[in-house]
Design an enzyme around this catalytic site. Structure first.
Site: not given
Ligand code: ADP
Ligand code: MG
Length: 378
Positions: A34, A121, A123-124, A169
């Site tokens: 990137d 993956l 999640s954020s 992402d």
């Molecule tokens: P990732 O690599 O999975 O994106 P991050 O640290 O960037 O990891 O993001 C994770 C954060 O996103 C968690 O600490 C939380 O604040 C938020 N998050 C992700 N999934 C959920 C969920 N199912 N419920 C609540 N918060 C979530």
């Molecule tokens: Mg993230």
């Protein structure tokens, strides 16, 4: 998940709402490309954040996170930022829409997800994209285009979560399409869909759950190496560099910088090769490129680690079609393309051997390439 959040929503807020979802993502190939103006090749997966939302007629947002079992209420002005990290993702999305001239008024929401947190993956991004998509639909007649929705998620990370991430992402989460991977040109931001439905294969991640804390900011060092070689070549980035051009400056750059650039040049080509292979349905070539990427990341770019190299070795021993470290490096997951008849043996062997050596089993995460952000209709 849908029934679960709807039921919870009804209990808390006494009404029904509209359901939205967005996905986590994998990146099949194209690592550390990137910031070199190259290509990435992500896809959305069958792991989601899902939210029920209802406009509440106030200027307050009321949110319940099922997974955190936590409730939070906030206003929509800059000074209303909540303390809770998970709520800041949603607040940030609201603010970034408003900053762009869009509309967000008060709403009630309950959300939950099954994207593993912090496993690489994203999640954020799933969380941001879910709300960006939803608030565009509920308050803005879908006038904000999809790329802007991705940027709203990215700006949320930058401005409200302290994460200085790229666009991949959120792009993958917003644009994801079932059975398709997306090649994103990180220079022009052009993108193209390629078919990915590997019949007879499975796509599985092995999460080492290892994260090496590094003191000397290796990412910045990698970037600097790439910039030095690009400058020596008279280029802005390594995007337009070739092996021949690199050979011509062999004695003008350090051995280390040379190897870093060699990886980046190879990786750009591998993404293109994988795209060609997918158009032919040639998953064996895809797998070979994945192994080459792993070797490059490990030997030339030096961002792997013992545990991830070990998982990669086990994959080779078990006849896995393709395997590589996924993400920035120094821990996290390998992504594996495995023939179905080799899958059981691979998983059992990887669990057993990794556990014997490192004292815990890797987490197994099966993924299917799926749709990104969408409204969930019954
Ligand atoms: P990732 O690599 O999975 O994106 P991050 O640290 O960037 O990891 O993001 C994770 C954060 O996103 C968690 O600490 C939380 O604040 C938020 N998050 C992700 N999934 C959920 C969920 N199912 N419920 C609540 N918060 C979530
Ligand atoms: Mg993230």
């Amino acid at each position: 998940m849908k029934e679960k959040i709807q039921e919870q929503f009804k209990q808390r807020f006494g009404t029904d709402g509209v359901v939205y979802a967005s996905a986590g993502r994998i990146n099949l190939i194209g690592e550390h490309t990137d910031y070199n103006g190259g290509f990435v090749f992500p896809g959305a997966i069958d792991k989601y954040i899902m939210a029920v939302i209802n406009i509440n007629g106030t200027d307050k947002v009321r949110v319940y996170s099922m997974d955190m079992d936590a409730y939070c209420e906030f206003g929509l002005k800059e000074e209303d930022a909540p303390q809770e990290q998970w709520a800041r993702y949603i607040f940030g999305v609201c603010r970034e829409i408003i900053k762009r001239g869009g509309t967000v008024n008060g709403f009630d929401t309950v959300f939950a997800g099954n994207v593993p947190l912090g496993a690489g993956l994203s999640s954020s991004a799933a969380l941001e994209s879910c709300f960006a998509f939803a608030l565009n639909d509920l308050f803005n007649e879908n006038k904000i285009d999809k790329f802007e929705l991705a940027k709203i998620g990215q700006s949320t990370e930058h401005n409200y979560c302290g994460v200085n991430c790229g666009i991949m992402d959120q792009f993958a989460s917003v644009f994801g399409k079932k059975d398709c991977l997306m090649r994103l040109d990180c220079r022009s931001l052009e993108h193209a869909y390629f078919p990915f439905h590997p019949e007879g294969y499975k796509l599985v991640l092995l999460n080492s759950k290892i994260k090496h804390e590094l003191v000397d900011s290796p990412y910045n060092k990698r970037r600097e190496s790439c910039e030095r070689v690009a400058a020596t070549l008279g280029l802005d980035t390594l995007r337009d560099a070739s092996y021949t051009m690199l050979a011509d400056v062999r004695d003008k750059v350090s051995d280390e910088d040379y190897r870093r650039a060699r990886f980046v040049i190879g990786e750009k080509q591998r993404v293109l090769d994988v795209c060609d292979a997918l158009e032919r349905g040639d998953y064996e070539t895809v797998g070979r490129c994945m192994y080459e990427t792993h070797d490059g990341l490990s030997r030339d770019y030096e961002v792997s680690c013992e545990e991830l190299d070990y998982l990669n070795d086990v994959a080779r021993e078990c006849g896995v079609t393709g395997s590589r470290i996924m993400g920035g490096g120094f821990g996290g997951c390998t992504i594996n393309l495995v023939k179905e008849d080799r899958y059981d043996n691979f998983i059992a062997t990887a669990k057993e051997k990794f556990n014997a050596k490192y004292g815990h089993e890797p987490e197994v995460i099966n993924v299917i390439i799926s749709d990104g952000a969408h409204k969930v209709i019954d």
